[in-house]
Every structure is written in C-alpha cells, then in structure tokens.
Design a protein around this motif. Structure first.
Motif, PDB file in Angstrom:
ATOM      1  N   ASP A 133       9.437 -52.865  -7.339  1.00 46.72           N
ATOM      2  CA  ASP A 133       8.005 -52.961  -7.632  1.00 46.72           C
ATOM      3  C   ASP A 133       7.699 -52.030  -8.806  1.00 46.72           C
ATOM      4  OD1 ASP A 133       5.321 -53.557  -7.440  1.00 46.72           O
ATOM      5  OD2 ASP A 133       5.148 -53.062  -5.312  1.00 46.72           O
ATOM      6  N   ARG A 134       6.471 -52.044  -9.266  1.00 47.47           N
ATOM      7  CA  ARG A 134       6.016 -51.119 -10.298  1.00 47.47           C
ATOM      8  C   ARG A 134       4.838 -50.334  -9.746  1.00 47.47           C
ATOM      9  NH1 ARG A 134       7.597 -52.044 -15.657  1.00 47.47           N
ATOM     10  NH2 ARG A 134       5.688 -51.035 -16.367  1.00 47.47           N
ATOM     11  N   PHE A 135       4.838 -49.023  -9.972  1.00 53.39           N
ATOM     12  CA  PHE A 135       3.769 -48.183  -9.449  1.00 53.39           C
ATOM     13  C   PHE A 135       3.072 -47.457 -10.589  1.00 53.39           C
ATOM     14  CE2 PHE A 135       7.024 -48.238  -5.996  1.00 53.39           C
ATOM     15  CZ  PHE A 135       6.269 -48.917  -5.038  1.00 53.39           C
ATOM     16  N   ASP A 136       1.783 -47.237 -10.399  1.00 44.23           N
ATOM     17  CA  ASP A 136       0.994 -46.514 -11.394  1.00 44.23           C
ATOM     18  C   ASP A 136       0.854 -45.042 -11.050  1.00 44.23           C
ATOM     19  OD1 ASP A 136       0.490 -48.794 -12.970  1.00 44.23           O
ATOM     20  OD2 ASP A 136      -1.152 -49.393 -11.636  1.00 44.23           O
ATOM     21  N   ASP A 137       1.126 -44.684  -9.804  1.00 42.71           N
ATOM     22  CA  ASP A 137       0.964 -43.292  -9.399  1.00 42.71           C
ATOM     23  C   ASP A 137       1.960 -42.942  -8.293  1.00 42.71           C
ATOM     24  OD1 ASP A 137      -0.515 -43.515  -6.585  1.00 42.71           O
ATOM     25  OD2 ASP A 137      -1.438 -44.979  -7.936  1.00 42.71           O
ATOM     26  N   ALA A 138       2.258 -41.647  -8.181  1.00 37.46           N
ATOM     27  CA  ALA A 138       3.252 -41.161  -7.223  1.00 37.46           C
ATOM     28  C   ALA A 138       2.809 -41.346  -5.785  1.00 37.46           C
ATOM     29  CB  ALA A 138       3.540 -39.682  -7.493  1.00 37.46           C
ATOM     30  N   GLU A 139       1.509 -41.253  -5.528  1.00 41.95           N
ATOM     31  CA  GLU A 139       1.003 -41.380  -4.159  1.00 41.95           C
ATOM     32  C   GLU A 139       1.301 -42.767  -3.594  1.00 41.95           C
ATOM     33  OE1 GLU A 139      -3.048 -40.115  -1.721  1.00 41.95           O
ATOM     34  OE2 GLU A 139      -3.077 -40.282  -3.902  1.00 41.95           O
ATOM     35  N   THR A 140       1.019 -43.802  -4.369  1.00 43.62           N
ATOM     36  CA  THR A 140       1.298 -45.171  -3.919  1.00 43.62           C
ATOM     37  C   THR A 140       2.796 -45.380  -3.752  1.00 43.62           C
ATOM     38  OG1 THR A 140      -0.650 -45.972  -5.107  1.00 43.62           O
ATOM     39  CG2 THR A 140       0.986 -47.611  -4.472  1.00 43.62           C
ATOM     40  N   ALA A 141       3.582 -44.853  -4.695  1.00 40.84           N
ATOM     41  CA  ALA A 141       5.035 -45.013  -4.630  1.00 40.84           C
ATOM     42  C   ALA A 141       5.619 -44.337  -3.402  1.00 40.84           C
ATOM     43  CB  ALA A 141       5.673 -44.436  -5.893  1.00 40.84           C
ATOM     44  N   VAL A 171       7.960 -37.900  -4.681  1.00 39.34           N
ATOM     45  CA  VAL A 171       7.936 -38.662  -5.934  1.00 39.34           C
ATOM     46  C   VAL A 171       7.240 -37.844  -7.013  1.00 39.34           C
ATOM     47  CG1 VAL A 171       7.221 -40.799  -7.067  1.00 39.34           C
ATOM     48  CG2 VAL A 171       7.868 -40.825  -4.643  1.00 39.34           C
ATOM     49  N   THR A 172       7.923 -37.643  -8.138  1.00 36.00           N
ATOM     50  CA  THR A 172       7.343 -36.951  -9.287  1.00 36.00           C
ATOM     51  C   THR A 172       6.958 -37.965 -10.354  1.00 36.00           C
ATOM     52  OG1 THR A 172       9.558 -36.618 -10.232  1.00 36.00           O
ATOM     53  CG2 THR A 172       8.664 -34.845  -8.853  1.00 36.00           C
ATOM     54  N   ASN A 173       6.059 -37.535 -11.237  1.00 38.48           N
ATOM     55  CA  ASN A 173       5.589 -38.430 -12.297  1.00 38.48           C
ATOM     56  C   ASN A 173       5.269 -37.627 -13.550  1.00 38.48           C
ATOM     57  OD1 ASN A 173       4.654 -40.694 -13.667  1.00 38.48           O
ATOM     58  ND2 ASN A 173       2.621 -40.648 -12.712  1.00 38.48           N
ATOM     59  N   GLY A 174       6.296 -36.900 -14.047  1.00 34.09           N
ATOM     60  CA  GLY A 174       6.095 -36.096 -15.247  1.00 34.09           C
ATOM     61  C   GLY A 174       5.004 -35.069 -15.036  1.00 34.09           C
ATOM     62  N   GLY A 175       4.022 -35.051 -15.938  1.00 32.24           N
ATOM     63  CA  GLY A 175       2.917 -34.103 -15.833  1.00 32.24           C
ATOM     64  C   GLY A 175       1.769 -34.582 -14.974  1.00 32.24           C
ATOM     65  N   GLN A 176       1.958 -35.756 -14.339  1.00 31.77           N
ATOM     66  CA  GLN A 176       0.910 -36.318 -13.483  1.00 31.77           C
ATOM     67  C   GLN A 176       1.121 -35.901 -12.023  1.00 31.77           C
ATOM     68  OE1 GLN A 176      -1.578 -37.953 -15.147  1.00 31.77           O
ATOM     69  NE2 GLN A 176      -0.339 -37.316 -16.909  1.00 31.77           N
ATOM     70  N   CYS A 198       2.059 -35.365  -8.277  1.00 32.67           N
ATOM     71  CA  CYS A 198       3.297 -35.506  -7.512  1.00 32.67           C
ATOM     72  C   CYS A 198       2.922 -35.712  -6.050  1.00 32.67           C
ATOM     73  CB  CYS A 198       4.135 -34.240  -7.692  1.00 32.67           C
ATOM     74  SG  CYS A 198       5.584 -34.120  -6.625  1.00 32.67           S
ATOM     75  N   CYS A 199       3.782 -36.382  -5.286  1.00 35.28           N
ATOM     76  CA  CYS A 199       3.465 -36.659  -3.884  1.00 35.28           C
ATOM     77  C   CYS A 199       4.663 -36.429  -2.972  1.00 35.28           C
ATOM     78  CB  CYS A 199       2.980 -38.102  -3.726  1.00 35.28           C
ATOM     79  SG  CYS A 199       2.441 -38.497  -2.035  1.00 35.28           S
ATOM     80  N   ASP A 200       4.415 -35.748  -1.853  1.00 36.74           N
ATOM     81  CA  ASP A 200       5.387 -35.535  -0.776  1.00 36.74           C
ATOM     82  C   ASP A 200       4.889 -36.320   0.420  1.00 36.74           C
ATOM     83  OD1 ASP A 200       6.943 -34.648   1.330  1.00 36.74           O
ATOM     84  OD2 ASP A 200       6.426 -32.538   1.117  1.00 36.74           O
ATOM     85  N   ALA A 201       5.637 -37.345   0.829  1.00 29.57           N
ATOM     86  CA  ALA A 201       5.185 -38.243   1.885  1.00 29.57           C
ATOM     87  C   ALA A 201       6.126 -38.252   3.085  1.00 29.57           C
ATOM     88  CB  ALA A 201       5.050 -39.668   1.342  1.00 29.57           C
ATOM     89  N   THR A 202       5.537 -38.246   4.271  1.00 29.51           N
ATOM     90  CA  THR A 202       6.249 -38.484   5.534  1.00 29.51           C
ATOM     91  C   THR A 202       5.399 -39.455   6.345  1.00 29.51           C
ATOM     92  OG1 THR A 202       5.171 -36.721   6.790  1.00 29.51           O
ATOM     93  CG2 THR A 202       7.106 -36.101   5.485  1.00 29.51           C
ATOM     94  N   ALA A 203       5.897 -39.813   7.504  1.00 27.72           N
ATOM     95  CA  ALA A 203       5.123 -40.700   8.373  1.00 27.72           C
ATOM     96  C   ALA A 203       3.840 -40.025   8.838  1.00 27.72           C
ATOM     97  CB  ALA A 203       5.972 -41.107   9.572  1.00 27.72           C
ATOM     98  N   ASP A 204       3.766 -38.697   8.745  1.00 29.13           N
ATOM     99  CA  ASP A 204       2.578 -37.959   9.186  1.00 29.13           C
ATOM    100  C   ASP A 204       1.491 -37.882   8.120  1.00 29.13           C
ATOM    101  OD1 ASP A 204       3.718 -37.420  11.678  1.00 29.13           O
ATOM    102  OD2 ASP A 204       4.744 -35.640  10.909  1.00 29.13           O
TER     103      ASP A 204
END
Length: 297
Positions: free
Chosen positions: A205-213, A227-232, A234-240
C-alpha cells in the motif's frame, strides 16, 4: 570466561565506503566531496550506537578471514563490541557497502552482502551449540536483527524455538529488503522498525503518514510497529494504541545509519526502563544528532 552480552546484533557487518558532498547531486554528477571507509552494516551500526549507551553488544554475522575482515574485527573490538561469536569464513570475503550522499540526501547505494547470505544459518550456530543458547535453553535477552539475512533464514527465525523467548527487534536494512520482514508480521513476533516507504511495501500500500502506516501494520498482525517518516511525525503502535512524536528540526548533512541510530537509542532507552514516550523521544533525538553531524570539507 566470556562476558554475557547485553544484546545480540544479528545481520550485516561490513565496511561502508561513503562519498559525501554538500552539493545537490543529479545522476551523472561529478562533484568535490569526501570519501571515507567506516565500519558499517545495520547490525554493526546498531552495536556501535549501543556501546555509546553503555551496553555490551555481541555480533552474529559473517566476516571473511581476509585483510579487510581482520581489520574490521579489530575495529569492532576496539569499540567494545564482542566479536567471538562471528562466523569467520576462509572462502567468503568480507562484505562491503558503497553509497553517495549529497545535500539532497542519498543519491545511490550498492550493498554487497553476498557473503552473509551465503553463510546462511552458520551465523546462528552460537544460539544452538551452547555458546549463547540451545533449543532446550534458548537465548531470552534482547536481539537486534536486520533483513540482510536470506528470506528462508528469516522465516526460520520467526518461528524458531531458539528465538521464542527473545525480545526481538527487527529492521529491514533497506526498502528493497522490506518484504523480507513479512514472516514476523504474520507470526506477530517482535518489534518492527521501518520507515514510511518500508511500511508501504510490507502492506502493499502507500501511506501519507506514519500513524496510518503503523496502525495498518498492527492490523496486519504485527505485535509492535515503529514507523519513522524523516522529519515528519513518527509513530509507535501496539494493539493497545498509537503513540506519536515529532523529530527535532535539524540541518541534514548525512543520511546513512540514521535509522540504525534511532533503533539502537530506542532499544537502549527501553532497557534502561524508559516508558514508551520517553524512549521514542530519546530515539528521535539520537537520529537527529546523527543526521546533523558535521561534515568536513
């Protein structure tokens, strides 16, 4: 007696040959700059950064019994990295990586990691022969793993009893090898460290932001995805749930190794007991410090 390492770094250990310039570069450009040879490879880059946080990393990889290999091992030992578990081959040369970076970022790179792939499961022998663990008594500590191993070996690791109790942290090494992490996505094993492009390749897929990815990776089975996105953002995701943070704004002067610095700093922070927000902040600061490093002319 060998000191027990704090973490095992499994994957590429090689020489980086990096050409850098302050100028913007286009294909075919011929510009002044600096060329240097540095110890590199994802596993080694992570190990080097971990030593700066006071940890004792050990390398599991393939390094040739050639002049370049001897020099690389000596350099690693001088940095405080344990090398006694490396697979040293008489027939396979020491791997190399070559990159060109300009003011506009990474222009081109070639990774010659064929020896690591050819060595295959031999690099994991210490986890089976009792040096670091056995199938009956597996390693239960931290493991940083990169995607330079073969697809078959990564598939095996995702389900192997010798890794069942490990705190597994996984990076793809490059977008071109992102799909090699699919076994860990399907198995729901380990923490995935990927950038936005790599997340898209894993999810087709293609993502525009780390949160969605990151959220999509969790939905596809990942136990944890950062998921990092350069200077934009960043998101740390778990099931919680999802945690986001914005990297510090810095002038980018180098690119190679930034993701490895991020991952190592994050691992070190969590090992020190930092909570998720604090660990993510420390990792982003370490990556920012790396990319803003001074570049001599």
């Amino acid at each position: 007696m060998t000191t027990r390492p704090d973490i095992l770094c499994i994957g590429s250990v090689l020489w980086d040959v990096i050409g850098r310039t302050r100028l913007h570069m286009q294909p075919g450009a011929d510009v002044p700059g600096r060329i240097e040879r540095l110890p590199g490879g994802v596993a080694l880059n992570i190990a080097v950064t971990l030593t700066r946080f006071g940890l004792r990393p050990a390398l599991l990889s393939s390094v040739g019994r050639d002049t370049e290999g001897d020099a690389l091992v000596a350099t690693c030992e001088a940095l405080g990295i344990q090398t006694e578990f490396l697979y040293r081959s008489e027939d396979l040369p020491t791997d190399r990586y070559m990159a060109i970076e300009g003011a506009n970022g990474l222009v081109a790179a070639i990774a010659d990691a064929h020896s690591l792939e050819a060595a295959g499961a031999k690099v994991l022998r210490p986890l089976e022969d009792g040096a670091l663990g056995t199938e009956a008594k597996p390693w239960r500590g931290l493991v940083a793993l990169d995607g330079n191993l073969t697809v078959a070996l990564l598939e095996e690791i995702a389900h192997a009893q010798s890794f069942a109790g490990a705190d597994l942290r996984i990076a793809p090494a490059s977008p071109g090898k992102a799909e090699r992490l699919l076994p860990f996505l399907r198995a729901g094993h380990g923490t995935l460290y990927v950038n936005l492009e790599e997340a898209g390749l894993l999810c087709q897929d293609r993502f525009d932001d780390a949160e969605t990815a990151a959220g999509t990776l969790i939905g596809r089975g990942a136990a944890r995805a950062i998921v990092t996105n350069g200077g934009q953002l960043c998101c740390d995701a778990t099931a919680d749930g999802l945690l986001t943070a914005l990297p510090p704004k810095v002038l980018v002067t180098r690119v190679t190794g930034a993701g490895d610095s991020f991952m190592a700093a994050h691992i070190a922070a969590e090992r020190d007991g930092a909570d998720r927000p604090a660990a993510l902040a420390r990792a982003l600061s370490a990556a920012a410090a790396h990319v803003s490093g001074d570049l001599a002319e």
